[in-house]
Design a protein around this motif. Structure first.
Motif, PDB file in Angstrom:
ATOM      1  N   GLY A 120       0.705  -1.224   0.011  1.00 54.08           N
ATOM      2  CA  GLY A 120      -0.212   0.083  -0.034  1.00 54.08           C
ATOM      3  C   GLY A 120       0.862   1.312  -0.023  1.00 54.08           C
ATOM      4  N   ASP A 121       2.131   1.183   0.433  1.00 55.46           N
ATOM      5  CA  ASP A 121       3.034   2.367   0.423  1.00 55.46           C
ATOM      6  C   ASP A 121       3.267   2.838  -1.019  1.00 55.46           C
ATOM      7  N   VAL A 230      -6.352   3.548  -1.857  1.00 59.35           N
ATOM      8  CA  VAL A 230      -5.569   3.095  -0.469  1.00 59.35           C
ATOM      9  C   VAL A 230      -6.684   2.195   0.371  1.00 59.35           C
ATOM     10  N   PHE A 231      -8.199   2.844   0.356  1.00 59.91           N
ATOM     11  CA  PHE A 231      -9.169   2.012   1.053  1.00 59.91           C
ATOM     12  C   PHE A 231      -9.527   0.676   0.578  1.00 59.91           C
ATOM     13  N   ALA A 235      -6.729  -0.699   3.050  1.00 59.08           N
ATOM     14  CA  ALA A 235      -7.498  -0.182   4.148  1.00 59.08           C
ATOM     15  C   ALA A 235      -6.613   0.254   5.572  1.00 59.08           C
ATOM     16  N   LYS A 236      -5.609   0.855   5.072  1.00 61.93           N
ATOM     17  CA  LYS A 236      -4.536   1.199   6.185  1.00 61.93           C
ATOM     18  C   LYS A 236      -4.126   2.495   5.726  1.00 61.93           C
ATOM     19  N   CYS A 237      -4.052   3.545   6.794  1.00 60.99           N
ATOM     20  CA  CYS A 237      -3.891   5.202   6.414  1.00 60.99           C
ATOM     21  C   CYS A 237      -2.295   5.034   6.067  1.00 60.99           C
ATOM     22  N   PRO A 238      -2.035   5.680   5.092  1.00 60.32           N
ATOM     23  CA  PRO A 238      -0.237   5.576   4.704  1.00 60.32           C
ATOM     24  C   PRO A 238       0.426   6.506   5.592  1.00 60.32           C
ATOM     25  N   MET A 239      -0.254   7.499   6.287  1.00 64.76           N
ATOM     26  CA  MET A 239       0.385   8.142   7.474  1.00 64.76           C
ATOM     27  C   MET A 239       0.842   7.409   8.599  1.00 64.76           C
TER      28      MET A 239
END
Length: 264
Positions: A120-121, A230-231, A235-239
């Motif tokens: 996801g990054d 991303v969702f 489903a993980k916040c990149p920040m």
């Protein structure tokens, strides 16, 4: 290696979207039909891939890590080379970009930190006017990877789908090539995202306005296309890597900064 190094005079390539070169690839690499994603099938090496055209001066190469595999040490390598992949026989490629290909050819590359190459990054990498190779992951701080990358001749992007990095996908950094995912928590008809100023731009595509808010963490650094992607994918916040439960449109600059616009 039987490879050919091009001079500047050879280089007028069409300004098309970056794709992976169809033939110059490691023995374990499988490309998709559009040559936008590359997956390493087995082992932890033989994952070298090239762009199909030279990059323009200071052009940013954008890619997303699609799959992460445990059990290995080290991951994604990125950089640039003067080797024209059209003249690189695939069987001649070494198993490793760093240090093998660097030692055999005019190539400059480095490994992204392990924490910057998870599924996801999104990473951007480029060479600036001072001949420095930089990377930016998920809109975080700029990483200096190498110095002394000469700009006087064509440079092709080169990547190594190595170790913990199992698959990557090239992206169009102008956002027009980011497919719009299913809307989930967004309105059924989301208008196209406007171009942004430096203070407002999406931390992933670096082009469109950051106009969404992630639930529940409240991060507001992404345009609707990138947030939906991303969702859907991780489903993980990149920040902060927090689990995303929903994506809502943030309203105005204050909403983007504070997280207002979240449902009650």
């Amino acid at each position: 290696m039987g490879a050919q190094i091009c001079s500047q005079a050879d280089t007028e390539e069409p300004l098309e979207i970056l794709r992976f070169h169809p033939e110059a690839k490691g023995a374990q690499v499988l490309l998709d039909a559009k040559r936008m994603s590359a997956c390493r099938l087995a082992t932890f090496h033989d994952g070298i891939v090239f762009s199909q055209r030279p990059v323009r001066p200071r052009e940013r190469v954008a890619l997303r890590v699609l799959r992460h595999e445990g059990g290995w040490h080290g991951g994604l390598r990125v950089g640039f080379t003067r080797l024209n992949p059209a003249y690189v026989p695939a069987p001649s490629l070494p198993p490793f970009l760093c240090p093998d290909l660097e030692q055999q050819s005019p190539t400059w590359a480095a490994m992204l930190p392990d924490a910057c190459a998870l599924a996801g990054d999104v990473a951007h990498f480029w060479v600036n006017r001072r001949s420095r190779l930089y990377a930016l992951v998920n809109g975080g701080r700029r990483l200096l990877l190498r110095k002394g990358v000469p700009m006087g001749a064509p440079l092709w992007a080169v990547m190594d789908v190595y170790g913990t990095t199992k698959a990557v996908e090239l992206l169009d950094p102008t956002a027009s090539a980011f497919p719009t995912a299913s809307p989930w928590a967004l309105p059924e008809e989301t208008p196209s995202d406007p171009e942004a100023t430096a203070e407002e731009e999406c931390a992933i595509c670096l082009h469109c306005t950051a106009n969404t808010c992630l639930v529940p963490c409240g991060h507001t650094h992404f345009c609707s296309c990138c947030a939906c992607r991303v969702f859907r994918d991780t489903a993980k916040c990149p920040m902060c890597r927090c689990e995303i439960e929903g994506v809502v449109l943030a309203r105005g600059p204050r909403a983007r900064r504070t997280g207002e616009g979240l449902p009650a």
